[in-house]
Design an enzyme around this catalytic site. Sequence first.
Site, PDB file in Angstrom:
ATOM      1  N   GLY A 239      82.528  61.372  91.764  1.00 18.76           N
ATOM      2  CA  GLY A 239      83.912  61.006  91.534  1.00 18.76           C
ATOM      3  C   GLY A 239      84.189  59.740  90.774  1.00 18.76           C
ATOM      4  O   GLY A 239      85.342  59.474  90.416  1.00 18.76           O
ATOM      5  N   ARG A 313      90.411  70.253  78.832  1.00 16.06           N
ATOM      6  CA  ARG A 313      90.928  69.151  79.652  1.00 16.06           C
ATOM      7  C   ARG A 313      92.336  68.678  79.229  1.00 16.06           C
ATOM      8  O   ARG A 313      93.199  68.483  80.088  1.00 16.06           O
ATOM      9  CB  ARG A 313      89.948  67.977  79.696  1.00 16.06           C
ATOM     10  CG  ARG A 313      88.555  68.365  80.221  1.00 16.06           C
ATOM     11  CD  ARG A 313      87.693  67.179  80.569  1.00 16.06           C
ATOM     12  NE  ARG A 313      88.211  66.491  81.733  1.00 16.06           N
ATOM     13  CZ  ARG A 313      88.895  65.392  81.697  1.00 16.06           C
ATOM     14  NH1 ARG A 313      89.132  64.797  80.549  1.00 16.06           N
ATOM     15  NH2 ARG A 313      89.365  64.852  82.792  1.00 16.06           N
ATOM     16  N   CYS A 343      96.299  80.895  70.022  1.00 19.82           N
ATOM     17  CA  CYS A 343      97.706  81.293  70.053  1.00 19.82           C
ATOM     18  C   CYS A 343      98.360  80.923  71.381  1.00 19.82           C
ATOM     19  O   CYS A 343      98.710  81.797  72.184  1.00 19.82           O
ATOM     20  CB  CYS A 343      97.809  82.783  69.785  1.00 19.82           C
ATOM     21  SG  CYS A 343      97.131  83.153  68.179  1.00 19.82           S
ATOM     22  N   GLU A 344      98.460  79.660  71.646  1.00 25.50           N
ATOM     23  CA  GLU A 344      99.109  79.142  72.856  1.00 25.50           C
ATOM     24  C   GLU A 344      99.684  77.781  72.498  1.00 25.50           C
ATOM     25  O   GLU A 344      98.996  76.972  71.860  1.00 25.50           O
ATOM     26  CB  GLU A 344      98.077  78.886  73.973  1.00 25.50           C
ATOM     27  CG  GLU A 344      97.317  80.079  74.439  1.00 25.50           C
ATOM     28  CD  GLU A 344      97.760  80.581  75.807  1.00 25.50           C
ATOM     29  OE1 GLU A 344      98.708  80.015  76.399  1.00 25.50           O
ATOM     30  OE2 GLU A 344      97.150  81.555  76.247  1.00 25.50           O
TER      31      GLU A 344
END
Length: 420
Positions: A239, A313, A343-344
């Site tokens: 982490g 990300r 295509c987004e």
Amino acid sequence: MHNFTYKNRELYAEEVPVKKIIEKTGTPLYIYSHKTLLTHLNAYREAFDGYPHIICFALKANPNTSILRILSKAGSGADVVSGGELFLAKKSGIPSQKIVYAGVGKTEEEIAYALKNRILMFNVESSDELMAINKVAGRLKVKAPIALRVNPDIDAKTHPYISTGLKKHKFGIPIDEALEHYKLASRLPNIKILGIHKHIGSQITKTTPFVDALKKVLAFTDELKSLGITIEYLDMGGGLGISYSEEDEPPHPRDLARAVLPILKKHKVTLIIEPGRSITGNAGILVTKVLYLKKGHDKEFVIVDAGMNDLIRPSIYGAYHNIIPVLKKNRNKVLSDIVGPICESGDFLAKDRKIERPSQGELLAVMGAGAYGFSMSSNYNARRRAAEVLVKGKEFFVIRERQTYNDLVRGEKVPDFLKG
Ligand code: LLP
């Protein structure tokens, strides 16, 4: 820290010009630095030197087997979360006794595979899972070494999607219910209690959440001791954050060690640490080519050949990755969205970013892409997954070929009635 620097305004990976690599491989391309990987692993080793510990690299950050071999040869173990990751860890020579296995949904098949491989321990996330491990171990006539993953209800103060240590998350067993689970584990005939595990989230940029969580877990291990349950291994998870832009200064492994070792000293446990991002994140970049420039309403769109299928990300966490030109030219900066060919509307590498106005065909480097970059990539829009290159000093090696079109249909089967 990383080893991607400019020499005479040209970006190098260690001692190799990035442009020279691209001439051979094309784009999009992931490039990793051997030196950075070792520096990051050794930073942990040095920081925790003198206290019994195992560093178990979290494969999910980057499971390329050449990278795993580098880390394994330098003493790293592995934190795996699937049969597939265990397979890759073993294939890369990571000793079973340095492998821990986490994840809320281990299947019986995966449990059997891990038991046959004699891994160090399972980090168990529920009583149902405990029962399943006990059953499979009984069938195989072995004792399964386990730790229970406790959820200490500590806010890691990171992005909600990568925070895991709060009561509301699916991970671990709430610490106030964990005693009952340990009691159950101690009664099961094919289970051997070896440790305790926690992991509170990712990209954590302060040491306080680690310290707070550890204190809770240690107080709990004292309680276990009084019941005759001894803990040999304390797995504190991973982490530790990295710097994605020049402004961030997350703690160094040394700072983490300084914060946690004094609390651990009087407890006789072997510490397990599961870093992922802080080992590979800044050891990798994604190089992409500018295809087109397009004037938007109030900003420029820089259309590049890497998309959200290569690096997801920014799309899913709004993550910031620094983007720099491979050849620096000191041009005017323009407000741009750096977008991919998918295509987004969510397909972007950077939004509202002031960058030097690039030209068509130019190469850009997306920094900090070595963790959760390639490993989260996909074939969406039938895009071939990128190639990966490892740089070591003056040399570079292709460690994964770019996929071919045929790779896109590998494994598919066409029923006879559709043939011809
Ligand atoms: N141990 C466990 C049990 C984990 O779940 C994780 C990460 C790690 C260790 C390694 O954490 P690290 O040192 O890399 O922070 N895809 C997200 C990150 C998800 C992290 C999931 N678990 C991202 O791109 O930010």
